[in-house]
Design an enzyme around this catalytic site. Structure first.
Site, mmCIF file in Angstrom:
data_model
loop_
_atom_site.group_PDB
_atom_site.id
_atom_site.type_symbol
_atom_site.label_atom_id
_atom_site.label_comp_id
_atom_site.label_asym_id
_atom_site.label_seq_id
_atom_site.Cartn_x
_atom_site.Cartn_y
_atom_site.Cartn_z
ATOM 1 N N HIS A 36 -56.046 -18.809 -29.047
ATOM 2 C CA HIS A 36 -55.995 -17.383 -29.391
ATOM 3 C C HIS A 36 -56.614 -17.120 -30.766
ATOM 4 C CE1 HIS A 36 -53.813 -15.929 -25.845
ATOM 5 N NE2 HIS A 36 -53.246 -17.119 -25.858
ATOM 6 N N ALA A 123 -56.014 -22.438 -13.055
ATOM 7 C CA ALA A 123 -55.181 -23.398 -13.785
ATOM 8 C C ALA A 123 -55.417 -23.309 -15.285
ATOM 9 C CB ALA A 123 -55.475 -24.803 -13.291
ATOM 10 N N SER A 126 -60.964 -22.954 -16.925
ATOM 11 C CA SER A 126 -62.216 -22.193 -17.041
ATOM 12 C C SER A 126 -63.179 -22.374 -15.887
ATOM 13 C CB SER A 126 -62.942 -22.539 -18.345
ATOM 14 O OG SER A 126 -62.208 -22.065 -19.412
ATOM 15 N N SER A 127 -62.654 -22.256 -14.670
ATOM 16 C CA SER A 127 -63.559 -22.334 -13.529
ATOM 17 C C SER A 127 -64.506 -21.133 -13.516
ATOM 18 C CB SER A 127 -62.775 -22.418 -12.223
ATOM 19 O OG SER A 127 -61.936 -21.309 -12.078
ATOM 20 N N ASP A 172 -64.611 -20.175 -23.768
ATOM 21 C CA ASP A 172 -64.803 -20.871 -22.490
ATOM 22 C C ASP A 172 -66.284 -20.963 -22.114
ATOM 23 O OD1 ASP A 172 -62.074 -20.662 -22.672
ATOM 24 O OD2 ASP A 172 -61.883 -19.123 -21.119
HETATM 25 C C1 GLA Z 1 -58.352 -17.636 -22.469
HETATM 26 C C2 GLA Z 1 -59.616 -16.900 -22.891
HETATM 27 C C3 GLA Z 1 -60.253 -17.560 -24.108
HETATM 28 C C4 GLA Z 1 -59.232 -17.750 -25.221
HETATM 29 C C5 GLA Z 1 -57.979 -18.440 -24.688
HETATM 30 C C6 GLA Z 1 -56.891 -18.548 -25.714
HETATM 31 O O1 GLA Z 1 -58.687 -18.924 -21.999
HETATM 32 O O2 GLA Z 1 -60.550 -16.901 -21.832
HETATM 33 O O3 GLA Z 1 -61.334 -16.784 -24.562
HETATM 34 O O4 GLA Z 1 -58.928 -16.543 -25.850
HETATM 35 O O5 GLA Z 1 -57.455 -17.739 -23.573
HETATM 36 O O6 GLA Z 1 -57.268 -19.412 -26.736
#
Ligand code: GLA
Length: 382
Positions: A36, A123, A126-127, A172
């Site tokens: 975050h 999950a 980051s798919s 991501d």
């Molecule tokens: C999600 C968002 C990211 C990031 C994280 C928290 O994965 O896609 O951009 O903000 O939450 O670190």
């Protein structure tokens, strides 16, 4: 060659009776520390993992895109000159990237191909960013453009924010676009400068999926973002990245208790990331692990984005022999924890965690031993 690369290549060959012109891939990610902080212009330290979206493709003479997904066993088609937003469907990520690239002045060309992925969906690995970056790789391969990782990451983020409608930061897409094999990547989310960092020698990264997914994650995420903006406004700066710990301690009394806790998480998390990068450069797994544990506490207590299952998972992991540190990873409220362990204990750690978590929660976790992998890449096959 990975299994999936072989699978998409063979499926392409069967479908089009010719070998693909290109095979592209873009990986998912796990964030070691720096949670975050991306939408606060701060620092993150993710690594790309050995799970990815793969596409085997060839250019088309017209301006259409035809993709067959082996996972969904369906083909989706759209025209680059008639991009229309439709319902929730995986093809919207692909269309969104086409839209963002064209809006940025890219002259695109059609292509057709076969796609498969081994990143679990939902999950927190980051798919969707991986699908966006694999798509961007496909378009740029077809037109012969050079890969500009920060630019592609920003356009992928734009696709996700404005086309798909999910408000995310840049982490991501950036790690999927720019990851380096054998390394995690320090990303400065303001400048998009990156610095690779090797895992401490003899360590392994293990992802522990709690097997829980929460609703209303998007609204909680947006609420945290707004709270961070409110804190930045109080300090009179563009983002919390600009507030030093000294400034924070000097004027923290003026903040409401809630905003105070949110700001404290972001400000201390940025410091932890910078300490983590030194720990990695010095090959110090103990310090890196301690920082991960501290990050978990801060996310749990100050930022309030953890969950019962994530807390159980992180605490059980921290108590295992050979574990240097563990924390929730990603947006939170469900999904995965990440642990740094001594490599020689990785297999026993995975077994012990499966048992311990099952006993504690009645849920079956999924455990992934992750290799730090390369970011989006293209393999020219013809
Ligand atoms: C999600 C968002 C990211 C990031 C994280 C928290 O994965 O896609 O951009 O903000 O939450 O670190």
């Amino acid at each position: 060659m990975s299994d999936l690369s072989v699978r998409v290549t063979q499926a392409f060959q069967e479908r089009f009776a010719a070998p693909p012109t290109f095979v592209v891939q873009a990986p998912g990610r796990v964030n070691l520390i720096g949670e975050h902080t991306d939408y606060n212009d701060g620092f993150v330290l993710p690594m790309a993992i050995n799970r990815a979206v793969w596409i085997a493709l060839q250019p088309r003479a017209d301006r259409e895109v035809h993709i067959h997904s082996l996972d969904f066993a369906e083909t989706a088609v759209f025209a680059l000159d008639q991009l229309l937003k439709e319902t929730d469907h995986w093809i919207e990520y692909v269309k969104g990237v086409a839209w963002a690239l064209q809006a940025d002045g890219f002259q695109l060309q059609g292509w057709e191909g076969v796609m498969a992925a081994n990143i679990p969906q939902g999950a927190g690995l980051s798919s969707s960013a991986a699908l966006e970056m694999a798509t961007a790789r496909a378009f740029t391969a077809v037109t012969g453009q050079l890969w500009d990782a920060p630019r592609m990451a920003l356009l992928g983020q734009k696709a996700e924010n404005a086309w798909v409608g999910v408000n995310c930061g840049i982490m991501d897409q950036m790690i999927s676009a720019a990851g380096q094999a054998g390394h995690a990547l320090l990303i400065d989310c303001r400048t998009l400068n990156t610095k690779p960092a090797p895992l401490p020698p003899g360590t392994a990264v293990i992802v522990l999926d709690t097997n829980t997914r929460r609703g209303l994650v998007d609204s909680a995420y947006n609420e945290r973002r707004a709270q961070c903006e409110e804190a930045a406004k109080f300090f009179g700066v563009p983002s919390l990245r600009d507030v030093s710990i000294t400034d924070f301690l000097a004027s923290e009394d003026g903040l409401t208790p809630l905003i105070h806790r949110r700001a404290r998480h972001v400000i201390t998390e940025n410091i932890r990331v910078l300490n983590a990068i030194s720990a990695m450069q010095n090959g110090d797994p103990h310090l890196l692990g301690t920082l991960m544990n501290e990050s978990h506490v801060s996310l749990r207590d100050d930022f309030a984005v953890s969950s019962h299952e994530l807390n159980v998972m992180a605490e059980l992991a921290q108590a295992q022999p050979g574990c240097y540190g563990a924390r929730m990873t990603g947006g939170g409220f469900g999904g995965c924890a990440v642990a740094l362990v001594a490599a020689e204990t990785a297999v026993t750690f995975a077994q012990a965690m499966t048992q311990a978590y099952q006993q504690a929660t009645d849920l079956t976790p999924v455990v992934y031993l992750c290799q730090p992998s390369a970011g989006a890449s293209v393999i020219s096959t013809l």
